[in-house]
Design a protein around this motif. Structure first.
Motif, PDB file in Angstrom:
ATOM      1  N   THR A 104       7.543 -45.674 165.083  1.00 21.47           N
ATOM      2  CA  THR A 104       6.131 -45.761 164.743  1.00 21.47           C
ATOM      3  C   THR A 104       5.863 -45.454 163.281  1.00 21.47           C
ATOM      4  O   THR A 104       4.728 -45.398 162.874  1.00 21.47           O
ATOM      5  CB  THR A 104       5.316 -44.788 165.612  1.00 21.47           C
ATOM      6  N   GLY A 105       6.889 -45.267 162.493  1.00 21.68           N
ATOM      7  CA  GLY A 105       6.694 -44.957 161.096  1.00 21.68           C
ATOM      8  C   GLY A 105       6.843 -46.154 160.185  1.00 21.68           C
ATOM      9  O   GLY A 105       6.714 -46.039 158.977  1.00 21.68           O
ATOM     10  N   LYS A 106       7.132 -47.333 160.742  1.00 25.93           N
ATOM     11  CA  LYS A 106       7.318 -48.522 159.912  1.00 25.93           C
ATOM     12  C   LYS A 106       6.166 -49.492 160.102  1.00 25.93           C
ATOM     13  O   LYS A 106       5.810 -49.834 161.226  1.00 25.93           O
ATOM     14  CB  LYS A 106       8.634 -49.215 160.257  1.00 25.93           C
ATOM     15  N   TYR A 107       5.598 -49.905 158.985  1.00 30.73           N
ATOM     16  CA  TYR A 107       4.480 -50.849 159.005  1.00 30.73           C
ATOM     17  C   TYR A 107       4.920 -52.148 158.366  1.00 30.73           C
ATOM     18  O   TYR A 107       5.420 -52.163 157.246  1.00 30.73           O
ATOM     19  CB  TYR A 107       3.271 -50.266 158.260  1.00 30.73           C
ATOM     20  N   GLU A 108       4.737 -53.233 159.088  1.00 29.78           N
ATOM     21  CA  GLU A 108       5.094 -54.552 158.589  1.00 29.78           C
ATOM     22  C   GLU A 108       3.806 -55.277 158.207  1.00 29.78           C
ATOM     23  O   GLU A 108       2.941 -55.517 159.046  1.00 29.78           O
ATOM     24  CB  GLU A 108       5.828 -55.338 159.678  1.00 29.78           C
ATOM     25  N   ILE A 109       3.702 -55.583 156.939  1.00 28.76           N
ATOM     26  CA  ILE A 109       2.542 -56.301 156.419  1.00 28.76           C
ATOM     27  C   ILE A 109       2.992 -57.717 156.107  1.00 28.76           C
ATOM     28  O   ILE A 109       4.004 -57.923 155.436  1.00 28.76           O
ATOM     29  CB  ILE A 109       2.009 -55.647 155.118  1.00 28.76           C
ATOM     30  N   THR A 110       2.254 -58.699 156.604  1.00 25.98           N
ATOM     31  CA  THR A 110       2.560 -60.099 156.339  1.00 25.98           C
ATOM     32  C   THR A 110       1.408 -60.700 155.538  1.00 25.98           C
ATOM     33  O   THR A 110       0.245 -60.550 155.912  1.00 25.98           O
ATOM     34  CB  THR A 110       2.736 -60.895 157.651  1.00 25.98           C
ATOM     35  N   LEU A 111       1.747 -61.344 154.435  1.00 27.33           N
ATOM     36  CA  LEU A 111       0.746 -62.037 153.615  1.00 27.33           C
ATOM     37  C   LEU A 111       0.905 -63.536 153.818  1.00 27.33           C
ATOM     38  O   LEU A 111       2.015 -64.066 153.727  1.00 27.33           O
ATOM     39  CB  LEU A 111       0.922 -61.695 152.139  1.00 27.33           C
TER      40      LEU A 111
END
Length: 128
Positions: A31-38
């Protein structure tokens, strides 16, 4: 009496197995990884090589470039972060910015809450 003891023991073991499974599943969820997609909104193509700044609200900023799929992952494991900003530093097609429609934003960028989930897609649109 033995019948009731045996039933109670089986029930206790079942509850323990369920509890252990839940603890194991929680421990395995990162739960500590955030995946941001542009993504470029006009043709739905990934925004490759766009350098973004990931800033903890009131904390540090970490710049990173998106991969060939327009994705970038930020790991905040072990830190207490509730909100963060995402802002484009460079590399987007000329004249494009993050579409802030329906999003909270300020001069630091788009405000993302950790309650929004671990995979977030942001659209890039032509500046008005």
């Amino acid at each position: 009496m033995k019948k009731y003891l045996k039933t109670a023991l089986i029930a206790c073991l079942a509850v323990c197995m369920i509890a252990c499974t839940a603890v194991f599943a929680t421990a395995c969820t990162d739960t500590g990884k955030y995946e941001i997609t542009l993504v470029y909104a006009d043709d739905n193509s990934p925004a490759k090589g766009v350098k973004v700044n990931f800033c903890e609200v009131g904390g540090i900023c970490v710049p990173q470039a998106t991969d060939e799929n327009g994705k970038v992952t930020f790991d905040i494991s072990g830190r207490k972060v509730n909100d963060f900003h995402i802002a484009i530093i460079s590399g987007a097609k000329e004249g494009y910015e993050i579409d802030t429609t329906g999003l909270e934003s300020d001069e630091s960028g788009v405000l993302i809450s950790t309650d929004d989930g671990y995979k977030i897609t942001l659209n890039l649109k032509k500046k008005a």
